[in-house]
Design an enzyme around this catalytic site. Structure first.
Site, PDB file in Angstrom:
ATOM      1  N   GLN A 128      19.981   6.674   6.837  1.00  0.00           N
ATOM      2  CA  GLN A 128      19.410   5.366   6.783  1.00  0.00           C
ATOM      3  C   GLN A 128      20.550   4.378   6.417  1.00  0.00           C
ATOM      4  OE1 GLN A 128      15.112   4.993   4.947  1.00  0.00           O
ATOM      5  NE2 GLN A 128      16.350   4.020   3.602  1.00  0.00           N
ATOM      6  N   GLY A 129      20.618   3.152   6.741  1.00  0.00           N
ATOM      7  CA  GLY A 129      21.386   2.097   6.528  1.00  0.00           C
ATOM      8  C   GLY A 129      20.549   1.040   5.869  1.00  0.00           C
ATOM      9  N   TYR A 130      20.304   1.155   4.840  1.00  0.00           N
ATOM     10  CA  TYR A 130      19.386   0.067   4.236  1.00  0.00           C
ATOM     11  C   TYR A 130      20.091  -0.763   2.945  1.00  0.00           C
ATOM     12  CZ  TYR A 130      14.616   0.549   6.224  1.00  0.00           C
ATOM     13  OH  TYR A 130      13.579   0.429   7.044  1.00  0.00           O
ATOM     14  N   SER A 131      20.300   0.278   1.938  1.00  0.00           N
ATOM     15  CA  SER A 131      20.854  -0.354   0.650  1.00  0.00           C
ATOM     16  C   SER A 131      22.141  -1.006   0.930  1.00  0.00           C
ATOM     17  CB  SER A 131      20.867   0.522  -0.337  1.00  0.00           C
ATOM     18  OG  SER A 131      19.535   0.848  -0.804  1.00  0.00           O
ATOM     19  N   SER A 163      22.523   8.590   2.097  1.00  0.00           N
ATOM     20  CA  SER A 163      22.413   9.966   2.037  1.00  0.00           C
ATOM     21  C   SER A 163      22.735  10.539   3.233  1.00  0.00           C
ATOM     22  CB  SER A 163      20.700  10.206   1.814  1.00  0.00           C
ATOM     23  OG  SER A 163      20.437   9.822   0.570  1.00  0.00           O
ATOM     24  N   GLU A 246       7.407   6.534   4.625  1.00  0.00           N
ATOM     25  CA  GLU A 246       8.385   7.254   3.825  1.00  0.00           C
ATOM     26  C   GLU A 246       7.244   7.873   2.830  1.00  0.00           C
ATOM     27  OE1 GLU A 246      12.319   6.846   1.068  1.00  0.00           O
ATOM     28  OE2 GLU A 246      10.770   4.850   1.353  1.00  0.00           O
ATOM     29  N   ASN A 370      12.307   1.228 -11.218  1.00  0.00           N
ATOM     30  CA  ASN A 370      11.154   1.441 -12.120  1.00  0.00           C
ATOM     31  C   ASN A 370      10.715  -0.091 -12.255  1.00  0.00           C
ATOM     32  OD1 ASN A 370      10.534   3.966 -11.988  1.00  0.00           O
ATOM     33  ND2 ASN A 370      10.288   4.300 -14.033  1.00  0.00           N
TER      34      ASN A 370
END
Length: 392
Positions: A128-131, A163, A246, A370
């Site tokens: 996954q290429g998000y952050s 990841s 997700e 959080n």
């Protein structure tokens, strides 16, 4: 109201439990109980293909695309039995649970035919290429750019905390395709082949000695023009749809892993005498209550018929389980004492409970810290005024 499963569902439970037990006792006994994502990768690729060959890889997908058209109850049952059997964490979770459902929901028939068979067969592993360095929990702040050059997209930028990128075959990428755009506008959702010139993967060492996460650099990396899911500039809607997936059935498998970890703590406490300590017993009881509440909350969340929507239960779930597991890690170390702080050998590998403690420190950070989760609950769930934005 009767809470439980039908006779047909219980028969399905016996079927999948028997098959999983046979595999974990037999040809795949060497990967039983593995909870990290980087051990015995080659064997676990074979395990993904074994699941696919017997129809267990993506049971919730339509039969036309390699699934079983399994009901929600059956998906829950399989997720529970998978973890109960001690089967290893899925290294293609991102492909099966995130990329696949997103393609099914937003992709064209041609894109389904191109991408889904490899995921269903267990041969194509996804990441996954998000952050990004300045766009973690604030995903709308991504700076990776994509521009159309003839019949190809050209991508430049950086992703982080990717990841399994170091052995993945494909990556989906959120990139800014409209020059000068800000926030959620002007983003495009692209599917890109890993291992190509222009994509560099650099593993990030973790404090447990492993490296599941990576930095991923794009330097004029390319993908075909028709690799975008949705339409140009529509990436935010697709990305949010993916995040709703997700919080799907895999949450029940995650909880069964938590069940195994709590059971291991209880067994350790009985073995070393800590079970006679009143404070420890109270903390174990609190953990048990918290785990059961999470299960009921997850079942309520899954009962929402609109799986593309993130409702109040979904908004609270991440902070609930992340905080609970962080506390569980601290309980594990208090029960183990010195035995949990020492391991033999130079190239050491921590056993399950110390490794869980170390990894759980990140649970309250990745996927939305959080603090960010509290903002989401306040603003989207409770309708409170938005937190002031802008430079201080």
């Amino acid at each position: 109201m009767k809470l439980g499963f039908s006779a047909a569902d219980e028969a399905f439970r016996q079927e999948c439990a028997a098959w999983l037990q046979e595999q974990m006792d037999g040809p795949f006994a060497d990967i039983r109980g593995i909870t990290n994502l980087v051990s015995k990768v080659d064997r676990r690729r074979l395990w993904e293909q074994q699941l696919a060959a017997h129809g267990w890889s993506c049971i919730g997908w339509p039969k036309a695309w390699g699934g079983r058209d399994a009901t929600l109850a059956q998906q829950v049952i399989f997720a529970e039995e998978y973890a109960r059997a001690g089967a290893p964490n899925r290294i293609n979770h991102i492909g099966v649970e995130l990329a696949g459902p997103t393609i099914l929901a937003f992709g064209t028939e041609e894109q389904k035919a191109k991408f889904l068979p490899g995921i269903a067969a267990g041969t194509d592993i996804w990441c996954q290429g998000y952050s990004e360095p300045n766009a973690g929990s604030d995903l709308a702040n991504v700076r990776t750019k994509a521009r159309l050059d003839g019949d190809e997209w050209v991508v430049n930028g950086q992703k982080v905390w990717t990841s399994l990128a170091h052995f993945s075959d494909w990556i989906f990428v959120i990139a800014r395709s409209e020059e000068g755009s800000q926030g959620p506008k002007g983003l495009t959702f692209l599917m890109m082949k890993m291992g190509q010139p222009g994509i560099e993967v650099v593993p990030i060492g973790q404090m447990n000695g492993e490296a599941e996460f990576n930095e991923t650099f794009f330097t004029d990396a390319r993908c075909p023009a028709d690799s975008l899911i949705g339409s140009v500039g529509d990436g935010w809607r697709v990305a949010m749809g993916l995040l709703a997936f997700e919080r799907g059935v895999s949450t029940l498998a995650q909880q069964m892993q938590f069940r195994n970890e709590l059971d291991a703590i209880i067994a350790a406490a009985k073995a070393n005498g800590m079970a006679s300590d009143g404070v420890v017993r109270s903390r174990i009881a609190k953990a048990e209550v918290g785990l059961r509440l999470m299960r009921y909350g997850a079942l309520r969340m899954l009962s929402n018929t609109d799986l593309s929507a993130i409702d109040g239960a979904a908004l609270t779930y991440k902070i609930q389980w992340a905080t609970w597991r962080r506390d569980l890690g601290e309980l594990a170390m208090d029960v183990l004492g010195q035995a949990g702080e020492v391991v033999d050998g130079d190239n050491y590998h921590w056993p399950m409970l110390p490794n869980m403690y170390l990894f759980s420190r990140s649970d309250t950070i990745y996927g939305g810290t959080n603090q960010i989760q509290r903002n989401l609950i306040a603003e989207r769930g409770l309708g409170l005024p938005r937190e002031p934005r802008g430079n201080l």
